[in-house]
Design a protein around this motif. Structure first.
Motif, short mmCIF file in Angstrom:
data_model
loop_
_atom_site.label_atom_id
_atom_site.label_comp_id
_atom_site.label_asym_id
_atom_site.label_seq_id
_atom_site.Cartn_x
_atom_site.Cartn_y
_atom_site.Cartn_z
N GLY A 174 0.82 -1.20 0.00
CA GLY A 174 0.00 0.00 0.00
C GLY A 174 0.86 1.25 0.00
N GLU A 175 0.19 2.38 0.09
CA GLU A 175 0.88 3.66 -0.07
C GLU A 175 1.91 3.89 1.02
OE1 GLU A 175 -2.87 2.83 -0.76
OE2 GLU A 175 -2.71 4.13 1.00
N ASP A 176 1.49 3.72 2.28
CA ASP A 176 2.43 4.04 3.37
C ASP A 176 2.83 2.79 4.14
OD1 ASP A 176 -0.15 5.21 5.70
OD2 ASP A 176 -0.09 3.60 4.21
N GLY A 177 2.73 1.65 3.47
CA GLY A 177 3.10 0.41 4.15
C GLY A 177 2.13 0.01 5.24
N GLN A 178 0.92 0.54 5.21
CA GLN A 178 -0.03 0.23 6.27
C GLN A 178 -1.01 -0.85 5.86
OE1 GLN A 178 -0.17 1.65 9.43
NE2 GLN A 178 1.83 2.38 8.81
N GLU A 179 -1.03 -1.20 4.59
CA GLU A 179 -1.97 -2.23 4.14
C GLU A 179 -1.34 -3.59 4.23
OE1 GLU A 179 -4.23 -0.03 0.65
OE2 GLU A 179 -3.75 -2.13 0.22
#
Lengths: 310, 316
Positions: A174-179
């Protein structure tokens, strides 16, 4: 509060006195010696993380599943381990359908304490994203047949299922490594759980006479015995949990004797479980190798000759 | 900016991520949401000039070393170097015990038992007619027990005081422990109900419940083989500790609860969780047994005093 049910099975007075008298001469009704365990058979199902254990007449099935959940607030970096027991009247008519009785709850808690408090399963490795996603491992134990000593059989079933369970591999994206992306088993090989040691539960039965002590009581002996003690020990000699919930009083030296016996037995049972898991793992690996349908070489010409020759 | 303040509220049970440094009686509460361990340790270093070194989590080590904390880890001090515990007790010292009999007038027997901050009330009804005929036993009395924790007994208000698995298990444990000492064959076809409620929970509730139940049964005049007393002990910082309170209990170390019949010198209740090697376990169990005997002496005193009072009131 749970009273005894009207359809609770009661052993006749003659049977009870027979069992007691036989034990005075160190004979048990199924021919075992007092410190002898019944035969343990560990079988696995097709799915990873399902096991069926047979301890004499007692049969228990254990299934392990995993799910991504939010962790507990005070433990954001640890996974969750939970144990559920299902007792159905199929196993024993004194079990009530639906609502778990005291026996089921006690069973679940003994196994839970043995696995969780002794840190047998590494919960830190189950953390995916601290504070947001962790794996929640759920162990379901189904009692299929109550032949006595459900705790030990259920414990072995839980351990066998945990050792063969594979959780899907997941990675952060994901975008900020949160997914969290969970990879299906066909794309990436699922991972086994990290199990540090195997806590084995061993149950003792005490009878009114101080010196009579049996290991692994059967259903009949359970109806006669005055008290029971379940000790959970591992092969390294550590005591993981003890549960002696009331019942007949025993002197302290008998307890220490039981613990020493338990440690001796645990080594044997651990070996058995590990061997069964090894067999399953090899078989599983073999299953993975065969990607194409089995094609045995057929000699076409021979076949043609045969059909022509007829 | 992190402040030095005495932190008297404890958030949540059994938290291994709860790192505290015990420095001369003050506690640093590491704000879990805002700082992680390394950050918090760094700030503590800056403020105090101590050197804290955080290594990997001590509990993720394999089972072979049961209690080998590396010296560089943040040491959770439950026993200070002088040998004092968090509440100022010595390792072999029990909390203060207080008991009172006859507090519930309606019940046949009742008692309030306090072990330090843990306060428990027990009420006994019986022997009386069995309410559910199908559960009647023709040659024995039926013993029933219900354990519940009041909503206000713990720091955070409890959502489900009874019916959850822990309460069911403890009810079962108390029932079976008392059943072993009550002479049930003297009261066939009858029922004895034991109700135990925890009013304040600060560790050792199980033990306090059993002690209270014993007193209540004695107050109700129910014939027993012997009194049952119970005490807990643990093992933290390589020291066996007697009578754990809530903080020590939730430290994640072993917790051994023992219930004995003092005159017969037999163990009826024995529960243990978390790992311990066999020899250390023997020590800890011995310590808990000594604690039980001390409680038994106190209970006997209370019962004697109560009997004197009864005699006095009857004019004897």
């Amino acid at each position: 509060m749970e009273g005894r049910l009207a359809n609770a099975w009661r052993l006749t007075a003659n049977d009870k006195s027979f069992i007691r008298t036989a034990l005075l001469s160190e004979i048990r009704i199924d021919g075992r010696k007092p410190y002898e365990y019944r035969k343990i058979v560990v079988k696995f199902g097709r799915e990873d993380g399902s096991s069926e254990v047979q301890l004499g007449q007692t049969r228990v099935m254990g299934i392990v599943t995993a799910q991504l959940v939010q962790p507990y607030r005070d433990r954001p970096k640890e996974g969750i381990l939970s144990i559920f027991t299902e007792v159905s009247p199929m196993a024993d008519p004194s079990f009530e359908p639906g609502h778990p009785g005291e026996l089921a709850v006690e069973l679940g808690r003994i196994i839970d304490r043995g696995l969780r408090e002794s840190k047998a399963v590494d919960t830190e490795s189950l953390c995916v994203l601290a504070g947001k996603f962790v794996w929640a491992i759920r162990i379901d134990l189904h009692i299929l047949d109550n032949g006595g000593n459900l705790v030990d059989a259920a414990n072995i079933a839980a351990l066998a299922a945990l050792l063969t369970f594979r959780r899907p591999e997941c990675s952060l994206g994901g975008e900020d490594g949160q997914e969290v992306i969970v990879h299906p088993p066909e794309i990436r090989e699922p991972l086994p759980l990290i199990v540090h040691h195997l806590p084995i539960a061993i149950t003792f039965g005490f009878f009114s006479n101080d010196s009579i002590l049996v290991i692994d009581p059967t259903h009949n002996e359970e109806a006669v015995m005055g008290g029971r003690m379940t000790t959970t020990v591992n092969a390294n000699g550590d005591i993981c949990a003890i549960q002696k919930a009331g019942g007949e009083g025993v002197p302290q030296r008998v307890i220490m004797q039981c613990l020493q016996l338990a440690t001796a037995k645990a080594a044997g049972i651990t070996k058995q479980i590990k061997e069964a898991v090894e067999v399953y793992n090899t078989e599983r690996a073999l299953r993975k190798i065969k990607r194409h349908p089995t094609s045995t070489g057929v000699n076409v010409k021979e076949r043609q000759d045969q059909s022509v020759g007829k | 900016m992190m402040q030095v303040r005495p932190n008297l509220d404890y958030e949540g049970p059994k938290s291994h991520q709860h790192h505290r440094a015990f420095v001369f009686g003050f506690e640093y509460g590491f704000l879990k949401e805002k700082l992680d361990q390394k950050e918090a340790a760094k700030r503590a270093n800056e403020q105090l000039g101590f050197v804290f070194d955080i290594g990997p989590n001590p509990w993720s080590k394999p089972a072979t070393s049961s209690f080998g904390c590396k010296p560089s880890l943040v040491k959770m001090e439950y026993v200070s170097p002088e040998g004092l515990r968090l509440d100022g007790r010595r390792p072999m010292e029990m909390r203060q015990i207080r008991a009172e009999i006859g507090t519930v007038a309606r019940a046949d027997g009742s008692a309030v038992f306090e072990m330090g901050n843990t306060k428990v009330i027990a009420a006994v009804y019986g022997p009386r007619e069995v309410q559910n005929r199908s559960q009647q036993i023709s040659d024995q009395a039926l013993v029933r027990c219900e354990y519940s924790m009041a909503n206000f007994s713990t720091g955070d208000r409890m959502r489900k005081p009874k019916g959850d698995r822990r309460s069911t298990e403890i009810s079962l444990v108390i029932r079976q422990t008392m059943e072993a000492c009550i002479l049930t064959h003297l009261m066939p076809r009858s029922q004895i109900d034991i109700f135990v409620q925890v009013l304040q929970a600060d560790g050792g509730t199980r033990s306090a419940c059993i002690n209270a139940a014993t007193l209540a049964l004695a107050d109700a005049g129910i014939p027993m083989r012997d009194i049952v007393t119970s005490c807990s002990a643990g093992y933290l910082n390589s020291t066996p500790l007697l009578d754990l309170n809530y903080i020590e209990d939730s430290a994640g170390g072993p917790d051994v609860t023992v219930g004995i019949l003092p005159k017969l010198d037999k163990v009826t209740l024995l529960q243990m969780d978390a790992k311990l090697p066999l020899d250390i376990f023997e020590n800890v169990m011995g310590l808990a047994t000594e604690g039980c005997k001390a409680v038994a002496n106190y209970i006997r005193e209370v019962l004697l005093e109560n009997t004197k009072q009864l005699e006095y009131r009857r004019g004897l």
